[in-house]
Design an enzyme around this catalytic site. Sequence first.
Site, PDB file in Angstrom:
ATOM      1  N   ASN A  11       0.876  -1.184   0.000  1.00 54.54           N
ATOM      2  CA  ASN A  11       0.000   0.000   0.000  1.00 54.54           C
ATOM      3  C   ASN A  11       0.907   1.226   0.000  1.00 54.54           C
ATOM      4  OD1 ASN A  11      -1.806   2.045   0.482  1.00 54.54           O
ATOM      5  ND2 ASN A  11      -2.300   1.406   2.583  1.00 54.54           N
ATOM      6  N   LYS A  13       0.093   4.293  -0.297  1.00 60.95           N
ATOM      7  CA  LYS A  13      -0.560   5.471   0.300  1.00 60.95           C
ATOM      8  C   LYS A  13      -0.352   6.713  -0.590  1.00 60.95           C
ATOM      9  CE  LYS A  13       0.093   3.376   4.778  1.00 60.95           C
ATOM     10  NZ  LYS A  13       0.048   3.507   6.208  1.00 60.95           N
ATOM     11  N   HIS A  97      -9.394   1.005   4.983  1.00 60.31           N
ATOM     12  CA  HIS A  97      -8.119   1.145   5.699  1.00 60.31           C
ATOM     13  C   HIS A  97      -8.343   2.023   6.926  1.00 60.31           C
ATOM     14  CE1 HIS A  97      -4.028   2.389   6.588  1.00 60.31           C
ATOM     15  NE2 HIS A  97      -3.645   1.306   5.929  1.00 60.31           N
ATOM     16  N   GLU A  99      -6.781   4.402   8.100  1.00 68.05           N
ATOM     17  CA  GLU A  99      -6.627   5.844   7.842  1.00 68.05           C
ATOM     18  C   GLU A  99      -7.901   6.421   7.224  1.00 68.05           C
ATOM     19  OE1 GLU A  99      -2.963   5.519   5.654  1.00 68.05           O
ATOM     20  OE2 GLU A  99      -1.953   4.928   7.505  1.00 68.05           O
ATOM     21  N   GLU A 171      -5.484  -5.335  10.500  1.00 66.14           N
ATOM     22  CA  GLU A 171      -4.466  -4.315  10.709  1.00 66.14           C
ATOM     23  C   GLU A 171      -4.723  -3.620  12.052  1.00 66.14           C
ATOM     24  OE1 GLU A 171      -2.451  -3.109   6.839  1.00 66.14           O
ATOM     25  OE2 GLU A 171      -4.090  -1.715   7.165  1.00 66.14           O
ATOM     26  N   GLY A 177       2.422   1.825  10.960  1.00 58.68           N
ATOM     27  CA  GLY A 177       3.386   2.921  10.860  1.00 58.68           C
ATOM     28  C   GLY A 177       4.057   3.268  12.184  1.00 58.68           C
ATOM     29  N   SER A 217       3.371  -2.589  10.395  1.00 62.59           N
ATOM     30  CA  SER A 217       4.823  -2.623  10.572  1.00 62.59           C
ATOM     31  C   SER A 217       5.444  -3.965  10.162  1.00 62.59           C
ATOM     32  CB  SER A 217       5.192  -2.262  12.009  1.00 62.59           C
ATOM     33  OG  SER A 217       4.795  -0.920  12.276  1.00 62.59           O
TER      34      SER A 217
HETATM   35  C1  PEP Z   1      -0.723  -0.026   6.163  1.00 64.75           C
HETATM   36  O1  PEP Z   1      -0.833   1.178   6.053  1.00 64.75           O
HETATM   37  O2  PEP Z   1      -1.566  -0.779   5.652  1.00 64.75           O
HETATM   38  C2  PEP Z   1       0.419  -0.530   6.922  1.00 64.75           C
HETATM   39  C3  PEP Z   1       0.358  -1.753   7.350  1.00 64.75           C
HETATM   40  O3  PEP Z   1       1.464   0.346   7.129  1.00 64.75           O
HETATM   41  P1  PEP Z   1       2.897  -0.015   7.774  1.00 64.75           P
HETATM   42  O4  PEP Z   1       3.370  -1.299   7.135  1.00 64.75           O
HETATM   43  O5  PEP Z   1       3.767   1.138   7.441  1.00 64.75           O
HETATM   44  O6  PEP Z   1       2.672  -0.184   9.236  1.00 64.75           O
END
Ligand code: PEP
Length: 256
Positions: A11, A13, A97, A99, A171, A177, A217
């Site tokens: 992703n 973003k 997601h 976000e 998630e 992040g 992460s």
């Molecule tokens: C994401 O935004 O779906 C995500 C898992 O981000 P990160 O791997 O940076 O934690």
Amino acid sequence: MMKRRPLIAGNWKMNLSVDDSIKLVREIAANTDQLEGVEVLVAPPFTALSAVKEAIGNSRIFLGAQNIHWEMSGAYTGEISGTMLQEAGCTHVIIGHSERRSLFKETSEIIDFKAKAASLLGLVPILCIGETLEQREGGQTFAVLREQLVLSLNNYRTDRMMPPSTILAYEPVWAIGTGKTATPLQAQEVHRFIREWIDKNFDSGTASQVRILYGGSVKPDNISDLMSKEDIDGALVGGASLKADSFLQIIRFDER
Ligand code: PEP
């Protein structure tokens, strides 16, 4: 039982110029061409979709979008429909997601509409759910996830049919992040819970086929342990998908 094929999805973003997107996908394609047994997907920003599709060419990388509107066309300024995503070459779309849920106030009801629209078109939804740190620490993880599943998959439940190609992504918001990852055991516990929920609400065949990705992460040094768990079928990767080197190491998790 049919074996589920692992999927590693990046992703991107709101990152990377069109030129940088092309460079990155070319590098991924060049290094995964011979790779068997794992699917790879990238989800660039809307503006780079068509160029990335062209750069993917005949290689086996799937193209996903990061969002979709639930209507097919009309007066929805600033929105992109599923048919437009397909025109740009997308086969998948990330929906819900965290976000989008927290920054853009998307509710599970909106996510449900989006999942339905994607499925009607044959776009594979990658539907995200996850609890916040406060909810986890308050012992509410499973109640929160159950509610997100019930509301976000309401249309599927009404139809009593969940397309087995549907992909769910667990998630945990506290792991996105932040550099904090759920332990493989924590993630497996939730993935098992999700699969059992699908079994109860749909049927065992669907539950055994739906892929459940872990996101939060994911890095080259934790992917193998996560992937060793029975119900973890892949990863949704944010930060580490923006560099070919780290993303390729994650894709090659079984060589580590
Ligand atoms: C994401 O935004 O779906 C995500 C898992 O981000 P990160 O791997 O940076 O934690």
